[in-house]
Design a protein around this motif. Structure first.
Motif, PDB file in Angstrom:
ATOM      1  N   ILE A   1     -37.277 -19.688 -35.090  1.00 23.04           N
ATOM      2  CA  ILE A   1     -36.796 -20.135 -33.633  1.00 23.04           C
ATOM      3  C   ILE A   1     -35.246 -20.013 -33.602  1.00 23.04           C
ATOM      4  CG2 ILE A   1     -36.358 -21.838 -32.130  1.00 23.04           C
ATOM      5  CD1 ILE A   1     -38.762 -23.462 -33.704  1.00 23.04           C
ATOM      6  N   VAL A   2     -34.987 -19.117 -32.900  1.00 19.87           N
ATOM      7  CA  VAL A   2     -33.511 -18.634 -32.812  1.00 19.87           C
ATOM      8  C   VAL A   2     -32.914 -18.932 -31.548  1.00 19.87           C
ATOM      9  CG1 VAL A   2     -32.124 -16.473 -32.868  1.00 19.87           C
ATOM     10  CG2 VAL A   2     -34.170 -16.710 -34.145  1.00 19.87           C
ATOM     11  N   VAL A   3     -31.806 -19.730 -31.599  1.00 20.79           N
ATOM     12  CA  VAL A   3     -30.963 -20.107 -30.427  1.00 20.79           C
ATOM     13  C   VAL A   3     -29.844 -18.884 -30.412  1.00 20.79           C
ATOM     14  CG1 VAL A   3     -29.143 -21.656 -29.792  1.00 20.79           C
ATOM     15  CG2 VAL A   3     -31.208 -22.601 -30.245  1.00 20.79           C
ATOM     16  N   THR A   4     -29.614 -18.136 -29.200  1.00 21.93           N
ATOM     17  CA  THR A   4     -28.705 -17.323 -29.190  1.00 21.93           C
ATOM     18  C   THR A   4     -28.310 -17.162 -27.820  1.00 21.93           C
ATOM     19  OG1 THR A   4     -28.204 -14.807 -29.523  1.00 21.93           O
ATOM     20  CG2 THR A   4     -30.693 -15.333 -28.891  1.00 21.93           C
TER      21      THR A   4
ATOM     22  N   ASP B   1     -29.365 -21.258 -35.771  1.00 21.24           N
ATOM     23  CA  ASP B   1     -28.613 -21.493 -34.598  1.00 21.24           C
ATOM     24  C   ASP B   1     -27.249 -20.353 -34.548  1.00 21.24           C
ATOM     25  OD1 ASP B   1     -27.104 -22.741 -32.764  1.00 21.24           O
ATOM     26  OD2 ASP B   1     -26.147 -24.413 -33.861  1.00 21.24           O
ATOM     27  N   GLU B   2     -27.449 -19.496 -33.578  1.00 24.31           N
ATOM     28  CA  GLU B   2     -26.560 -18.367 -33.622  1.00 24.31           C
ATOM     29  C   GLU B   2     -26.197 -17.596 -34.682  1.00 24.31           C
ATOM     30  OE1 GLU B   2     -25.556 -17.169 -30.604  1.00 24.31           O
ATOM     31  OE2 GLU B   2     -25.392 -18.899 -29.034  1.00 24.31           O
ATOM     32  N   PRO B   3     -27.439 -17.116 -35.472  1.00 26.42           N
ATOM     33  CA  PRO B   3     -27.295 -16.622 -36.692  1.00 26.42           C
ATOM     34  C   PRO B   3     -26.506 -15.186 -36.744  1.00 26.42           C
ATOM     35  CG  PRO B   3     -29.240 -16.064 -36.080  1.00 26.42           C
ATOM     36  CD  PRO B   3     -28.696 -17.128 -34.895  1.00 26.42           C
ATOM     37  N   THR B   4     -26.251 -14.834 -35.647  1.00 28.28           N
ATOM     38  CA  THR B   4     -25.246 -13.348 -35.727  1.00 28.28           C
ATOM     39  C   THR B   4     -24.035 -13.624 -34.765  1.00 28.28           C
ATOM     40  OG1 THR B   4     -26.757 -12.607 -33.322  1.00 28.28           O
ATOM     41  CG2 THR B   4     -27.773 -11.917 -35.705  1.00 28.28           C
ATOM     42  N   GLY B   5     -23.851 -14.874 -34.444  1.00 32.22           N
ATOM     43  CA  GLY B   5     -22.821 -14.955 -33.567  1.00 32.22           C
ATOM     44  C   GLY B   5     -21.360 -14.283 -34.006  1.00 32.22           C
ATOM     45  N   ASN B   6     -21.409 -14.504 -35.328  1.00 33.60           N
ATOM     46  CA  ASN B   6     -20.122 -13.893 -36.096  1.00 33.60           C
ATOM     47  C   ASN B   6     -19.842 -12.489 -36.848  1.00 33.60           C
ATOM     48  OD1 ASN B   6     -18.503 -16.426 -35.607  1.00 33.60           O
ATOM     49  ND2 ASN B   6     -19.322 -17.219 -37.528  1.00 33.60           N
ATOM     50  N   LEU B   7     -21.148 -11.750 -36.313  1.00 35.17           N
ATOM     51  CA  LEU B   7     -21.400 -10.657 -36.897  1.00 35.17           C
ATOM     52  C   LEU B   7     -21.483  -9.227 -35.951  1.00 35.17           C
ATOM     53  CD1 LEU B   7     -24.689 -11.550 -38.924  1.00 35.17           C
ATOM     54  CD2 LEU B   7     -22.285 -11.636 -39.693  1.00 35.17           C
TER      55      LEU B   7
ATOM     56  N   ALA C   1     -38.320 -36.754 -44.572  1.00 36.83           N
ATOM     57  CA  ALA C   1     -39.683 -35.808 -45.282  1.00 36.83           C
ATOM     58  C   ALA C   1     -39.692 -34.314 -44.437  1.00 36.83           C
ATOM     59  CB  ALA C   1     -40.717 -36.461 -45.107  1.00 36.83           C
ATOM     60  N   TYR C   2     -39.736 -34.180 -43.236  1.00 38.65           N
ATOM     61  CA  TYR C   2     -39.920 -33.343 -42.394  1.00 38.65           C
ATOM     62  C   TYR C   2     -38.731 -32.186 -42.927  1.00 38.65           C
ATOM     63  CZ  TYR C   2     -39.723 -30.416 -37.991  1.00 38.65           C
ATOM     64  OH  TYR C   2     -39.721 -29.434 -37.074  1.00 38.65           O
ATOM     65  N   ARG C   3     -37.566 -32.670 -42.763  1.00 38.72           N
ATOM     66  CA  ARG C   3     -36.305 -31.917 -43.125  1.00 38.72           C
ATOM     67  C   ARG C   3     -36.597 -31.263 -44.509  1.00 38.72           C
ATOM     68  NH1 ARG C   3     -33.435 -36.089 -40.470  1.00 38.72           N
ATOM     69  NH2 ARG C   3     -32.674 -36.741 -42.643  1.00 38.72           N
ATOM     70  N   ARG C   4     -36.809 -32.059 -45.561  1.00 39.96           N
ATOM     71  CA  ARG C   4     -37.059 -31.685 -46.757  1.00 39.96           C
ATOM     72  C   ARG C   4     -38.160 -30.926 -47.023  1.00 39.96           C
ATOM     73  NH1 ARG C   4     -37.046 -36.576 -48.473  1.00 39.96           N
ATOM     74  NH2 ARG C   4     -39.228 -36.837 -48.914  1.00 39.96           N
ATOM     75  N   ASN C   5     -39.089 -30.788 -46.270  1.00 34.83           N
ATOM     76  CA  ASN C   5     -40.620 -30.290 -46.773  1.00 34.83           C
ATOM     77  C   ASN C   5     -41.056 -29.093 -45.820  1.00 34.83           C
ATOM     78  OD1 ASN C   5     -40.839 -31.602 -49.141  1.00 34.83           O
ATOM     79  ND2 ASN C   5     -41.477 -33.350 -47.755  1.00 34.83           N
ATOM     80  N   VAL C   6     -40.305 -29.083 -44.587  1.00 38.63           N
ATOM     81  CA  VAL C   6     -41.226 -28.223 -43.344  1.00 38.63           C
ATOM     82  C   VAL C   6     -40.068 -27.335 -42.892  1.00 38.63           C
ATOM     83  CG1 VAL C   6     -42.241 -28.241 -41.260  1.00 38.63           C
ATOM     84  CG2 VAL C   6     -42.695 -30.108 -43.115  1.00 38.63           C
ATOM     85  N   VAL C   7     -38.619 -27.845 -42.391  1.00 36.83           N
ATOM     86  CA  VAL C   7     -37.868 -26.850 -41.683  1.00 36.83           C
ATOM     87  C   VAL C   7     -36.566 -26.719 -42.442  1.00 36.83           C
ATOM     88  CG1 VAL C   7     -36.655 -28.928 -40.597  1.00 36.83           C
ATOM     89  CG2 VAL C   7     -36.713 -26.953 -39.560  1.00 36.83           C
ATOM     90  N   SER C   8     -36.037 -25.649 -42.366  1.00 38.77           N
ATOM     91  CA  SER C   8     -34.599 -25.183 -42.983  1.00 38.77           C
ATOM     92  C   SER C   8     -33.624 -24.687 -41.733  1.00 38.77           C
ATOM     93  CB  SER C   8     -34.498 -24.263 -43.986  1.00 38.77           C
ATOM     94  OG  SER C   8     -35.168 -24.765 -45.131  1.00 38.77           O
ATOM     95  N   ILE C   9     -32.262 -25.094 -41.713  1.00 34.30           N
ATOM     96  CA  ILE C   9     -31.593 -24.438 -40.619  1.00 34.30           C
ATOM     97  C   ILE C   9     -30.627 -23.443 -41.279  1.00 34.30           C
ATOM     98  CG2 ILE C   9     -29.270 -25.017 -39.651  1.00 34.30           C
ATOM     99  CD1 ILE C   9     -30.522 -27.183 -38.377  1.00 34.30           C
ATOM    100  N   ILE C  10     -30.451 -22.180 -40.368  1.00 32.73           N
ATOM    101  CA  ILE C  10     -29.503 -21.096 -40.756  1.00 32.73           C
ATOM    102  C   ILE C  10     -28.385 -21.204 -39.503  1.00 32.73           C
ATOM    103  CG2 ILE C  10     -29.064 -18.629 -40.801  1.00 32.73           C
ATOM    104  CD1 ILE C  10     -31.952 -18.150 -41.471  1.00 32.73           C
ATOM    105  N   SER C  11     -27.175 -21.336 -39.845  1.00 37.33           N
ATOM    106  CA  SER C  11     -25.866 -21.372 -39.105  1.00 37.33           C
ATOM    107  C   SER C  11     -25.139 -20.195 -38.878  1.00 37.33           C
ATOM    108  CB  SER C  11     -25.330 -22.646 -39.561  1.00 37.33           C
ATOM    109  OG  SER C  11     -24.040 -22.755 -38.680  1.00 37.33           O
ATOM    110  N   GLN C  12     -24.586 -20.047 -37.914  1.00 38.37           N
ATOM    111  CA  GLN C  12     -23.594 -18.835 -37.543  1.00 38.37           C
ATOM    112  C   GLN C  12     -22.423 -19.184 -38.500  1.00 38.37           C
ATOM    113  OE1 GLN C  12     -22.255 -19.962 -33.527  1.00 38.37           O
ATOM    114  NE2 GLN C  12     -20.562 -18.703 -34.255  1.00 38.37           N
TER     115      GLN C  12
END
Length: 218
Positions: A192-195, A162-168, A74-85
């Motif tokens: 929240i950005v991991v980099t 997660d490293e959203p600019t790693g390939n840019l 429910a948490y993944r469905r309603n609260v949080v989304s991921i952006i990946s490199q």
């Protein structure tokens, strides 16, 4: 104001004894960007997966809006989304279809979903001439912006990147950084950005460093 709180989070990989994360405590506030930096192998992505509810800690608690997270689905469905490199776009769906997908899951009528998806794509600077293209026909920066638009379509409160600019390249990195800042400051998302990139980390409202399994406020 809804905050995400990590309380005494510990984690070790399956079939190992050594803890990777040691009693992590942190608060991620609504309307802000927080960056997490660290050496390769420090556990940055592991921590982000815990934040995103993809995995669960050995011990400790994840709290959202002062409530312990007990139902990760429910948490993944309603609260949080991921952006990946790696963007994680559906390769056989067009740009527009990719952004419509979460809207269709929410049972939005087809025409309404298409119109909302177009508005979201416009908001991240994707030209309408690209709507019918497959992701492989887009540049890396364009694919990442489509991924952000799809993330917005979920209407998630937390965006874990997660490293959203790693390939840019540098130009596209700046575009993505400004988009993430806007999502936090204007749309009141918890970003929240991991980099590994110091320049990307410095754009955050709060900078954290993960070292030897401990999270340090820089």
């Amino acid at each position: 104001m809804s905050d995400l709180v990590l309380r005494n989070i510990c984690y070790r990989y399956p079939k190992t004894r050594q803890m990777v994360l040691h009693e992590i405590n942190a608060t991620f506030r609504e309307g802000t960007v927080t960056s997490i930096r660290g050496q390769s192998g420090a556990g940055k992505s592991t921590l982000l997966y815990l934040i995103a509810g993809i995995d669960h800690p050995v011990s400790g608690q994840l709290l959202w809006d002062n409530t312990p997270v007990t139902d990760l689905s429910a948490y993944r469905r309603n609260v949080v989304s991921i952006i990946s490199q790696s963007y994680l776009l559906f390769p056989t769906r067009t740009v527009l279809e990719n952004v419509c997908y979460p809207l269709h899951l929410k049972k939005h009528p087809h025409n309404e979903a298409a119109e909302e998806a177009k508005q979201l794509l416009q908001s991240v600077g994707i030209d309408k001439k690209l709507y019918d293209r497959l992701p492989e026909k887009l540049s890396g920066g364009e694919q990442q912006r489509v991924a952000i638009a799809r993330c917005l379509a979920t209407n998630s409160k937390i965006i874990a990147a997660d490293e959203p600019t790693g390939n840019l390249d540098e130009e596209n990195t700046q575009i993505i950084v400004k988009l993430l800042q806007r999502l936090a400051h204007k749309n009141k998302k918890t970003v929240i950005v991991v980099t590994h990139d110091p320049a990307v980390a410095q754009m955050a409202d709060k900078q954290l460093q993960l070292a030897a399994g401990n999270l340090i406020d820089e």
